[in-house]
Design a protein around this motif. Sequence first.
Motif, PDB file in Angstrom:
ATOM      1  N   TYR A  44       0.902  -1.121   0.181  1.00 40.08           N
ATOM      2  CA  TYR A  44       0.062  -0.122  -0.065  1.00 40.08           C
ATOM      3  C   TYR A  44       0.748   1.306  -0.007  1.00 40.08           C
ATOM      4  CZ  TYR A  44      -3.205   3.308   1.226  1.00 40.08           C
ATOM      5  OH  TYR A  44      -3.721   4.614   1.485  1.00 40.08           O
ATOM      6  N   ALA A  47       1.949   2.104  -3.648  1.00 36.62           N
ATOM      7  CA  ALA A  47       0.625   2.752  -4.273  1.00 36.62           C
ATOM      8  C   ALA A  47       0.512   4.262  -3.741  1.00 36.62           C
ATOM      9  CB  ALA A  47      -0.326   1.623  -3.990  1.00 36.62           C
ATOM     10  N   SER A  48       0.487   4.335  -2.424  1.00 38.32           N
ATOM     11  CA  SER A  48       0.322   5.607  -2.105  1.00 38.32           C
ATOM     12  C   SER A  48       1.421   6.511  -2.383  1.00 38.32           C
ATOM     13  CB  SER A  48       0.386   5.539  -0.436  1.00 38.32           C
ATOM     14  OG  SER A  48       0.110   6.857   0.066  1.00 38.32           O
ATOM     15  N   ARG A  51       0.631   7.450  -6.160  1.00 35.76           N
ATOM     16  CA  ARG A  51      -0.664   8.246  -6.266  1.00 35.76           C
ATOM     17  C   ARG A  51      -0.223   9.599  -5.667  1.00 35.76           C
ATOM     18  NH1 ARG A  51      -3.347   4.110  -3.920  1.00 35.76           N
ATOM     19  NH2 ARG A  51      -3.267   5.138  -1.986  1.00 35.76           N
ATOM     20  N   TRP A  52       0.695   9.910  -4.859  1.00 36.03           N
ATOM     21  CA  TRP A  52       1.135  11.172  -4.489  1.00 36.03           C
ATOM     22  C   TRP A  52       1.708  11.742  -5.635  1.00 36.03           C
ATOM     23  CZ3 TRP A  52       6.000  13.265  -3.516  1.00 36.03           C
ATOM     24  CH2 TRP A  52       5.994  14.511  -3.012  1.00 36.03           C
ATOM     25  N   GLU A  54       2.120  11.340  -8.847  1.00 36.48           N
ATOM     26  CA  GLU A  54       1.299  11.556 -10.260  1.00 36.48           C
ATOM     27  C   GLU A  54       0.950  12.931 -10.538  1.00 36.48           C
ATOM     28  OE1 GLU A  54      -1.204   9.172 -13.280  1.00 36.48           O
ATOM     29  OE2 GLU A  54      -1.740   8.882 -11.177  1.00 36.48           O
ATOM     30  N   SER A  92      -1.482   1.753 -14.367  1.00 36.56           N
ATOM     31  CA  SER A  92      -2.815   2.130 -13.669  1.00 36.56           C
ATOM     32  C   SER A  92      -2.696   3.601 -13.232  1.00 36.56           C
ATOM     33  CB  SER A  92      -3.076   1.366 -12.482  1.00 36.56           C
ATOM     34  OG  SER A  92      -2.159   1.654 -11.414  1.00 36.56           O
ATOM     35  N   HIS A  93      -1.697   4.624 -13.461  1.00 33.33           N
ATOM     36  CA  HIS A  93      -1.481   5.791 -13.364  1.00 33.33           C
ATOM     37  C   HIS A  93      -1.082   6.433 -14.528  1.00 33.33           C
ATOM     38  CE1 HIS A  93      -1.159   5.267  -8.877  1.00 33.33           C
ATOM     39  NE2 HIS A  93      -0.392   4.311  -9.009  1.00 33.33           N
TER      40      HIS A  93
END
Length: 116
Positions: A44, A47-48, A51-52, A54, A92-93
């Motif tokens: 996780y 992934a976190s 995400r930050w 991007e 996925s990003h």
Amino acid sequence: PDAVREQNLITAIDAALDTAINVFYFHRDGVDLDSIPYLVKQRYRVASILRWLEPQLRGPWLTDEPRLGVAEIVLMSALDWLVFRDRYPVDSHPALAAFRAAHADHPSIRSTYPTQ
């Protein structure tokens, strides 16, 4: 200042990659990653961080200066490793996938790709 921002980005990318590498070794040793809460949290974490990262992109760059600098090289290396080792679905990003595609054919990046 942009230098502080760039160093923070590099630190975050390094943390994501270091985490992914640790999880990779556990997986390679046959550990069931889903059975250990710590390893679930580590995945996780990757992934976190991604995400930050991007929305931190400024087109195909991480800084205001359009150059293939240290932050871009670090991000490209991390993304390529994640894809090469099948550790994370980078596609996925959309912005990270576009970043990767934008730099994939740069000679200095291309020369680092493993040969099959």
